[in-house]
Write an enzyme that holds these catalytic residues in place. Structure first.
Site, PDB file in Angstrom:
ATOM      1  N   GLY A 116      -2.186   2.523  -6.810  1.00 16.04           N
ATOM      2  CA  GLY A 116      -3.046   2.813  -7.950  1.00 16.04           C
ATOM      3  C   GLY A 116      -2.594   4.037  -8.722  1.00 16.04           C
ATOM      4  O   GLY A 116      -2.699   4.089  -9.957  1.00 16.04           O
ATOM      5  N   CYS A 155       0.871  -1.177   0.000  1.00 18.03           N
ATOM      6  CA  CYS A 155       0.000   0.000   0.000  1.00 18.03           C
ATOM      7  C   CYS A 155       0.904   1.222   0.000  1.00 18.03           C
ATOM      8  O   CYS A 155       1.610   1.481   0.981  1.00 18.03           O
ATOM      9  CB  CYS A 155      -0.913   0.000   1.226  1.00 18.03           C
ATOM     10  N   GLU A 212     -10.861  -0.327  -4.666  1.00 16.28           N
ATOM     11  CA  GLU A 212      -9.815  -1.214  -4.141  1.00 16.28           C
ATOM     12  C   GLU A 212     -10.364  -2.600  -3.838  1.00 16.28           C
ATOM     13  O   GLU A 212     -11.437  -2.744  -3.233  1.00 16.28           O
ATOM     14  CB  GLU A 212      -9.187  -0.612  -2.876  1.00 16.28           C
ATOM     15  N   HIS A 260      -3.651  -4.423 -10.793  1.00 17.49           N
ATOM     16  CA  HIS A 260      -4.361  -3.202 -11.154  1.00 17.49           C
ATOM     17  C   HIS A 260      -4.906  -3.309 -12.572  1.00 17.49           C
ATOM     18  O   HIS A 260      -4.251  -3.834 -13.472  1.00 17.49           O
ATOM     19  CB  HIS A 260      -3.437  -1.988 -11.076  1.00 17.49           C
ATOM     20  N   CYS A 272      -5.272   5.963  -3.414  1.00 19.69           N
ATOM     21  CA  CYS A 272      -4.520   4.707  -3.510  1.00 19.69           C
ATOM     22  C   CYS A 272      -3.155   5.017  -4.103  1.00 19.69           C
ATOM     23  O   CYS A 272      -3.059   5.461  -5.245  1.00 19.69           O
ATOM     24  CB  CYS A 272      -5.262   3.688  -4.370  1.00 19.69           C
TER      25      CYS A 272
END
Length: 288
Positions: free
Chosen positions: A230, A78, A218, A169, A227
Site C-alpha cells: 500500500g 505483502c 486491507e 489498490h 501495509c
C-alpha cells in the site's frame, strides 16, 4: 482425530503482524493447516495476527512465501511480510547471503538486508513496477486508466487512483485522514461494485514535498497499522498524479511506523523498512 501442535514464529514489520510457519524442516502440509487460519489469527482465542505466512522451499528462489489473510483468503504479496521472511531466513541460517530472492504468488522478488552493528536493521524489497491497466487491477471501467476518477460512497465523492502492485489498490489523496470513519468507509470501498475481486484502500494525506501519512484498509483483514504494498501503491499513485517524481525517496508514515519508498525508473518500486521477531511458540490445533 487427535489434536496436534504447530510451531510458529510471530513477527511484525511496522506493526503489520503475521504468524510465520517454517515448512523447511518439518513435514507441514499447508492444506491441512489452512482451516485453522481464522482461529490462529483471532486476537482473543488464538495467537493473533493480520494473517499467516508459510515459508516453504522454492524451485526458483531461496524460499517461497504463501500468504493468507486472517479471513482465510489467499493474498499474492505483502511488502511487510516479505521483509519478515527475509530476516527469518537469514537469522535462522537458511542463508548467509544478504541479497537473495523470494518467490511470491505475484512473482520473484529481490531483497537486500542492511546490517548495522552486527544486526539486521532494515530490509529493502524490489516490489516491481506498478500496473495501472484497469484490467490488471482489476477495476471496472471503459477508460484506459483509472486515475483521479470519482467514486461515490454514501453521497461523498472520493477522487481515486487504482493500480496493482501484484494485488489491487485504490488510493485516495485527501485531508484529515484521522477523522475518517474507516470502519464504515473501508468495507464500502473494499466491496464496491467497481472491484470484482475487492480491493485494498489507502487514504493518503500529503505532509510535505517528500512525505505522506496514510491509513490502510486491507482486503480480507480490515484496518492495519501498516501495509508495504500500500505504501508503494500510494507513492506510485502520487507520481501518476504529479504529487511526486520518480527517483526521489518518499517517507511514508503509517500508524505502525515509517517506511521509505523510491520509484527507481530502471528498477521499480523499492520498499525499505524494519522487521522484528516478537516470540516463538506452539499452538494447539484442535481437531473437530
Amino acid at each position: 482425530m487427535e489434536d496436534s501442535e504447530l510451531y510458529f514464529t510471530k513477527m511484525h514489520a511496522t506493526g503489520n503482524d503475521y504468524i510465520y510457519i517454517d515448512c523447511f524442516h518439518k513435514n507441514i502440509k499447508v492444506e491441512e493447516i489452512k482451516p485453522y487460519i481464522k482461529y490462529m489469527c483471532d486476537r482473543n482465542f488464538g495467537i493473533g495476527g493480520d494473517g499467516v505466512i508459510f515459508i516453504t522451499p522454492s524451485e526458483v528462489a531461496l524460499a517461497k512465501m504463501l500468504m493468507y489473510n486472517k479471513d482465510g483468503s489467499e493474498a499474492s504479496i505483502c511488502g511487510n511480510g516479505i521483509r519478515c521472511v527475509a530476516k527469518y531466513l537469514y537469522e535462522n541460517k537458511l542463508t548467509q547471503k544478504k541479497e537473495f530472492t523470494i518467490e511470491t504468488k505475484s512473482g520473484v522478488k529481490e531483497v537486500i538486508l542492511h546490517n548495522h552493528l552486527g544486526e539486521i536493521e532494515t530490509i529493502s524489497v524490489n516490489m516491481g513496477y506498478p500496473k495501472f491497466n484497469p484490467k490488471l487491477v482489476p477495476v471496472i471501467t471503459e477508460k484506459s486508466l483509472f486515475v483521479n476518477e470519482n467514486i461515490s460512497i454514501e453521497d461523498q465523492i472520493y477522487p481515486t487512483t487504482c493500480l496493482s502492485m501484484g494485488n489491487p489498490h485504490a488510493v485516495v489523496f485527501t485531508k484529515y485522514i484521522y477523522s475518517l470513519k474507516l470502519d464504515k468507509l473501508g468495507p464500502d470501498f473494499e466491496c464496491h461494485y467497481l472491484f470484482p475481486e475487492k480491493t485494498n484502500v489507502e487514504f493518503v494525506e500529503k505532509m510535505g514535498d517528500q512525505k505522506i501519512q496514510m491509513r490502510i484498509w486491507e482486503r480480507g483483514v480490515g484496518e492495519t497499522l501498516s501495509c508495504g504494498s500500500g505504501a508503494c501503491a500510494s507513492v506510485a499513485a502520487g507520481i501518476e498524479t504529479e504529487e511526486f517524481k520518480k527517483n526521489e525517496l518518499v517517507q511514508v508514515i503509517q500508524k505502525g511506523g515509517t517506511l521509505q519508498v523510491e520509484y527507481k525508473e530502471q528498477e521499480g518500486m523499492i520498499l525499505t523498512g524494519g522487521a522484528e521477531k516478537v516470540y516463538e511458540g506452539k499452538v494447539l490445533l484442535k481437531r473437530k
